[in-house]
Design a protein around this motif. Sequence first.
Motif, PDB file in Angstrom:
ATOM      1  N   GLY A 154       0.775  -1.228   0.000  1.00 45.61           N
ATOM      2  CA  GLY A 154       0.000   0.000   0.000  1.00 45.61           C
ATOM      3  C   GLY A 154       0.807   1.278   0.000  1.00 45.61           C
ATOM      4  N   GLY A 155       2.126   1.166   0.064  1.00 46.06           N
ATOM      5  CA  GLY A 155       2.931   2.363   0.019  1.00 46.06           C
ATOM      6  C   GLY A 155       2.929   2.994  -1.367  1.00 46.06           C
ATOM      7  N   GLY A 156       3.517   4.179  -1.458  1.00 49.05           N
ATOM      8  CA  GLY A 156       3.580   4.851  -2.742  1.00 49.05           C
ATOM      9  C   GLY A 156       3.934   6.308  -2.586  1.00 49.05           C
ATOM     10  N   LEU A 157       3.738   7.034  -3.672  1.00 51.99           N
ATOM     11  CA  LEU A 157       4.020   8.459  -3.724  1.00 51.99           C
ATOM     12  C   LEU A 157       2.702   9.225  -3.665  1.00 51.99           C
ATOM     13  CD1 LEU A 157       5.916  10.904  -4.261  1.00 51.99           C
ATOM     14  CD2 LEU A 157       5.619  10.427  -6.708  1.00 51.99           C
ATOM     15  N   VAL A 158       2.626  10.199  -2.784  1.00 48.11           N
ATOM     16  CA  VAL A 158       1.403  10.979  -2.631  1.00 48.11           C
ATOM     17  C   VAL A 158       1.790  12.429  -2.340  1.00 48.11           C
ATOM     18  CG1 VAL A 158       1.230  10.473  -0.159  1.00 48.11           C
ATOM     19  CG2 VAL A 158      -0.837  11.031  -1.457  1.00 48.11           C
ATOM     20  N   GLN A 159       0.935  13.340  -2.732  1.00 49.00           N
ATOM     21  CA  GLN A 159       1.182  14.751  -2.434  1.00 49.00           C
ATOM     22  C   GLN A 159       0.799  15.062  -0.993  1.00 49.00           C
ATOM     23  OE1 GLN A 159      -0.944  17.053  -5.396  1.00 49.00           O
ATOM     24  NE2 GLN A 159       0.862  17.131  -6.712  1.00 49.00           N
ATOM     25  N   ALA A 160       1.411  16.089  -0.467  1.00 50.42           N
ATOM     26  CA  ALA A 160       1.083  16.533   0.882  1.00 50.42           C
ATOM     27  C   ALA A 160      -0.418  16.804   0.986  1.00 50.42           C
ATOM     28  CB  ALA A 160       1.875  17.788   1.238  1.00 50.42           C
ATOM     29  N   GLY A 161      -0.993  16.351   2.087  1.00 46.44           N
ATOM     30  CA  GLY A 161      -2.431  16.483   2.286  1.00 46.44           C
ATOM     31  C   GLY A 161      -3.221  15.273   1.830  1.00 46.44           C
ATOM     32  N   THR A 192       6.277   7.976   0.267  1.00 46.04           N
ATOM     33  CA  THR A 192       6.927   9.238  -0.078  1.00 46.04           C
ATOM     34  C   THR A 192       5.859  10.310  -0.234  1.00 46.04           C
ATOM     35  OG1 THR A 192       8.705   8.058  -1.220  1.00 46.04           O
ATOM     36  CG2 THR A 192       8.460  10.407  -1.679  1.00 46.04           C
ATOM     37  N   VAL A 193       6.012  11.385   0.519  1.00 51.69           N
ATOM     38  CA  VAL A 193       5.057  12.483   0.476  1.00 51.69           C
ATOM     39  C   VAL A 193       5.759  13.696  -0.116  1.00 51.69           C
ATOM     40  CG1 VAL A 193       3.430  13.889   1.773  1.00 51.69           C
ATOM     41  CG2 VAL A 193       3.938  11.555   2.535  1.00 51.69           C
ATOM     42  N   SER A 194       5.260  14.166  -1.237  1.00 47.51           N
ATOM     43  CA  SER A 194       5.873  15.312  -1.897  1.00 47.51           C
ATOM     44  C   SER A 194       5.198  16.599  -1.441  1.00 47.51           C
ATOM     45  CB  SER A 194       5.766  15.167  -3.406  1.00 47.51           C
ATOM     46  OG  SER A 194       4.408  15.163  -3.807  1.00 47.51           O
ATOM     47  N   SER A 195       5.989  17.660  -1.419  1.00 50.58           N
ATOM     48  CA  SER A 195       5.455  18.961  -0.969  1.00 50.58           C
ATOM     49  C   SER A 195       4.894  19.766  -2.122  1.00 50.58           C
ATOM     50  CB  SER A 195       6.564  19.744  -0.270  1.00 50.58           C
ATOM     51  OG  SER A 195       7.658  19.911  -1.148  1.00 50.58           O
TER      52      SER A 195
END
Length: 123
Positions: A8-15, A120-123
């Motif tokens: 279930g992990g992955g890359l997501v934007q902040a919020g 990974t959470v991108s800003s």
Amino acid sequence: QVQLVESGGGLVQAGGSLRLSCAASERTFSSYTMGWFRQAPGKEREFVALRSWSGASTYYAEAVKGRFTISRDNAKNTVYLQMNSLKPEDTAVYYCASSKLFASTRAHQYDSWGQGTQVTVSS
């Protein structure tokens, strides 16, 4: 020893939100405390959340309280971590772990660990 597999992990934007899952091989999963930990690059592994076998004890790190929710489905031998309002500082490899004896925030009191899943959470 319990075999644990996270997903279930992955890359997501902040919020944004993600839901991690951890499937256990052991049919006695329902009697274990399950915990989630995380480790960011260059940092020590830190406690995130735990839920005892009965659900009577549920505990969160201050950094995630109010944003993350741990739950478990003993019939499916699975524990979940719902992560909402994600922040860049939540970026880490997330691990689930099981403990036969302790409902603890201390990593060394857990008997079995999964391989980890990257968040990974991108800003």
